[in-house]
Design an enzyme around this catalytic site. Structure first.
Site, PDB file in Angstrom:
ATOM      1  N   LEU A   1       1.048  -0.985  -0.124  1.00 61.48           N
ATOM      2  CA  LEU A   1       0.071   0.086   0.205  1.00 61.48           C
ATOM      3  C   LEU A   1       0.722   1.358   0.125  1.00 61.48           C
ATOM      4  O   LEU A   1       1.525   2.412  -0.900  1.00 61.48           O
ATOM      5  CB  LEU A   1      -0.659   0.367   1.735  1.00 61.48           C
TER       6      LEU A   1
ATOM      7  N   GLU B   1       3.731   4.397  -0.190  1.00 65.10           N
ATOM      8  CA  GLU B   1       4.987   4.252  -1.304  1.00 65.10           C
ATOM      9  C   GLU B   1       5.661   5.376  -0.819  1.00 65.10           C
ATOM     10  O   GLU B   1       5.370   6.285   0.210  1.00 65.10           O
ATOM     11  CB  GLU B   1       3.677   4.776  -2.117  1.00 65.10           C
TER      12      GLU B   1
ATOM     13  N   SER C   1       0.850   7.504   5.131  1.00 69.29           N
ATOM     14  CA  SER C   1      -0.121   8.069   5.737  1.00 69.29           C
ATOM     15  C   SER C   1      -1.629   8.626   5.576  1.00 69.29           C
ATOM     16  O   SER C   1      -2.879   7.880   5.029  1.00 69.29           O
ATOM     17  CB  SER C   1       0.114   9.509   6.817  1.00 69.29           C
TER      18      SER C   1
ATOM     19  N   ARG D   1      -4.206  -4.175  11.903  1.00 72.62           N
ATOM     20  CA  ARG D   1      -3.422  -3.355  13.412  1.00 72.62           C
ATOM     21  C   ARG D   1      -4.133  -4.150  14.708  1.00 72.62           C
ATOM     22  O   ARG D   1      -3.684  -3.594  15.447  1.00 72.62           O
ATOM     23  CB  ARG D   1      -4.896  -2.033  13.531  1.00 72.62           C
TER      24      ARG D   1
ATOM     25  N   ARG E   1      19.150  -9.659  41.029  1.00 71.72           N
ATOM     26  CA  ARG E   1      19.614  -8.651  41.600  1.00 71.72           C
ATOM     27  C   ARG E   1      19.217  -7.968  42.921  1.00 71.72           C
ATOM     28  O   ARG E   1      18.550  -7.810  43.255  1.00 71.72           O
ATOM     29  CB  ARG E   1      19.461  -7.400  39.979  1.00 71.72           C
TER      30      ARG E   1
ATOM     31  N   LEU F   1      16.918  -2.905  34.311  1.00 65.85           N
ATOM     32  CA  LEU F   1      18.441  -3.673  34.647  1.00 65.85           C
ATOM     33  C   LEU F   1      19.297  -2.850  34.391  1.00 65.85           C
ATOM     34  O   LEU F   1      20.433  -3.130  34.645  1.00 65.85           O
ATOM     35  CB  LEU F   1      18.885  -4.407  32.668  1.00 65.85           C
TER      36      LEU F   1
ATOM     37  N   GLY G   1      22.855  -0.582  33.533  1.00 67.05           N
ATOM     38  CA  GLY G   1      23.394  -0.625  32.950  1.00 67.05           C
ATOM     39  C   GLY G   1      23.190  -1.289  31.771  1.00 67.05           C
ATOM     40  O   GLY G   1      23.911  -1.810  30.679  1.00 67.05           O
TER      41      GLY G   1
ATOM     42  N   GLU H   1       1.493  -0.017  10.246  1.00 63.60           N
ATOM     43  CA  GLU H   1      -0.102  -0.602   9.471  1.00 63.60           C
ATOM     44  C   GLU H   1      -0.787   0.862  10.488  1.00 63.60           C
ATOM     45  O   GLU H   1      -1.840   0.946  11.074  1.00 63.60           O
ATOM     46  CB  GLU H   1      -0.664  -1.642   9.744  1.00 63.60           C
TER      47      GLU H   1
END
Ligand code: COS
Length: 380
Positions: free
Chosen positions: A126, A128, A133, A243, A268, A338, A340, A363
């Site tokens: 669809l 281009e 949009s 979607r 941790r 997490l 670093g 989409e």
């Protein structure tokens, strides 16, 4: 964490169990290498397709599996938790079968068992270079010449570009605007269909999109799908359902990020305690998990409207908007949990962060989803 699900049938529970086995056995061991090296997972997709996951929401009489959309989307969610590119491939393939299934001639529909069978891969052309949009402004042209359409123009951002076996090509057969657009089904090996080099993308590196140049490609007149001029409506209807697929991918990706970050926070230790016991981290995880549950609830509501044959276009736009924004936030916060370690590729969260970004764009950008939602409010 196992997500508690209420599914409509025992068969659906079995299907999700099978999907988890495929995700653990076929996807999880391969994803890191394919993403790092940019290897398209054609063999993995064949396995997934042959397991029956390429035609889930289509009727059994057409070669599908006759599953409700709410079940199909939860399958996508599980696949996305292991490997987003594979889940996206299933979603895009499912989208690419819609025009023939919904609008195809009797002859075209005879090919549905092949399209849905798992060996073939579809693509949906669809966008281009000058129009993503503003889809109604597309310029790729199909000109009648004898017994053929002759296609010329360039499509952009095509998932499976250069990998697909068939292309849905939305092209101009008439004047300007949406009513001049038609849909043509083209085999990938048609002379004059020229896939360009894959884009160098931030994420989804195992399945980058590519431009497709149509340079006088000849396609028989009877490959027109639906009536001449019906292409824009077909494209929009297919995207409404597509979607939901992207929203499901986002929920799966975000759930994986929550699970991974929570696992890390349990293990941790800092200052003599697991970091999850500090409210700064624990509350972050709580907000992440709540975002994912809310996104899933929106998604399933839209899917159930669709399954009930009710209008669902606006609810699909809300689900896509919310779920993909949630995935972006949740994957960002997973890196924060997490620290670093989240910023380096030893852990998958930095990849999920890069992958989440594209879901806010494909989409229909999330600005387009807001346009669809706001028009429903202001235009009645
Ligand atoms: N289902 C069925 N028909 C639809 C529809 C839908 N979801 N949305 C629009 N249409 C119809 C309209 O009813 C209208 O028909 P009539 O001319 O018979 O009244 C026609 O299509 C044109 O609609 P509209 O005037 O709303 O078109 P716009 O040019 O304003 O475009 C948006 C609407 C912006 C929503 C559309 O261009 C869009 O979705 N753009 C994003 C495209 C996209 O998602 N690209 C991603 C690439 S695909 S991976």
């Amino acid at each position: 964490m196992t997500v508690e699900r209420i599914l409509p049938t025992d068969e659906a529970y079995e299907l999700l169990g099978l999907t988890r086995e495929i995700a653990a056995g076929e996807l999880a061991p391969r994803v890191a290498r394919h993403e790092a090296e940019g290897l398209f997972p054609r063999d993995v997709l064949r396995t997934v397709g042959r397991a029956g996951l390429f035609g889930l929401p289509y009727p059994e009489a057409d070669g599908g599996a006759g599953q409700p959309y709410e079940v199909y989307l939860q399958v996508l969610e599980i696949l996305a938790g292991s490997w987003l590119a594979v889940a996206e491939a299933v979603s895009v393939h499912t989208l690419s079968c819609y025009p023939v299934w919904a609008y195809g001639s009797e002859r075209q529909r005879k090919s549905l068992p092949d399209l849905l069978g798992g060996d073939l891969l579809g693509a949906y052309c669809l966008s281009e270079p000058q129009g993503g949009s503003d889809a109604a402004a597309l310029t790729t042209r199909a000109r009648r010449d004898g017994e053929d359409w002759v296609l010329s123009g360039t499509k952009a951002w095509i998932t499976h570009g250069g990998q697909a076996d068939f292309y849905n090509v939305f092209c101009r057969t008439g004047g300007p605007g949406p009513s001049g657009i038609s849909c043509v089904l083209a085999d990938a090996d048609t002379p004059g269909i020229l896939p360009q080099a894959p884009e160098r993308t931030m994420g989804l590196r195992s399945s980058p999109p590519a431009q497709i140049v149509f340079d006088g490609a000849r396609v028989p007149l009877d490959r027109l799908v639906g009536e001449e001029g019906a292409g824009f409506r077909i494209a929009m209807q297919a995207l409404d359902a597509g979607r939901l697929g992207i929203a499901a991918c986002a929920v799966g990706l975000a759930q994986a990020a929550v699970d991974y970050a929570a696992g890390y926070a349990r293990e941790r230790t800092q200052f003599g305690r697991a970091i999850g016991e500090f409210q700064g981290v624990g509350f972050l995880l709580a907000d992440m998990a709540t975002q994912v549950s809310a996104a899933r609830a929106l998604l399933l509501h839209a899917a159930r409207l669709k399954d009930a044959g009710r209008p669902f276009s606006v609810e699909a736009a809300k689900a896509k908007l919310f779920a993909t924004d949630a995935a972006m936030r949740v994957t960002t916060d997973a890196i924060q949990v997490l620290g670093g370690a989240g910023y380096v590729s030893d852990h998958p969260v930095e990849r999920w962060f890069r992958e989440a970004k594209v879901l806010q764009i494909v989409e229909g950008t999330n600005q387009i989803q807001r346009l669809v939602i706001s028009r429903s409010l202001t235009r009645g």
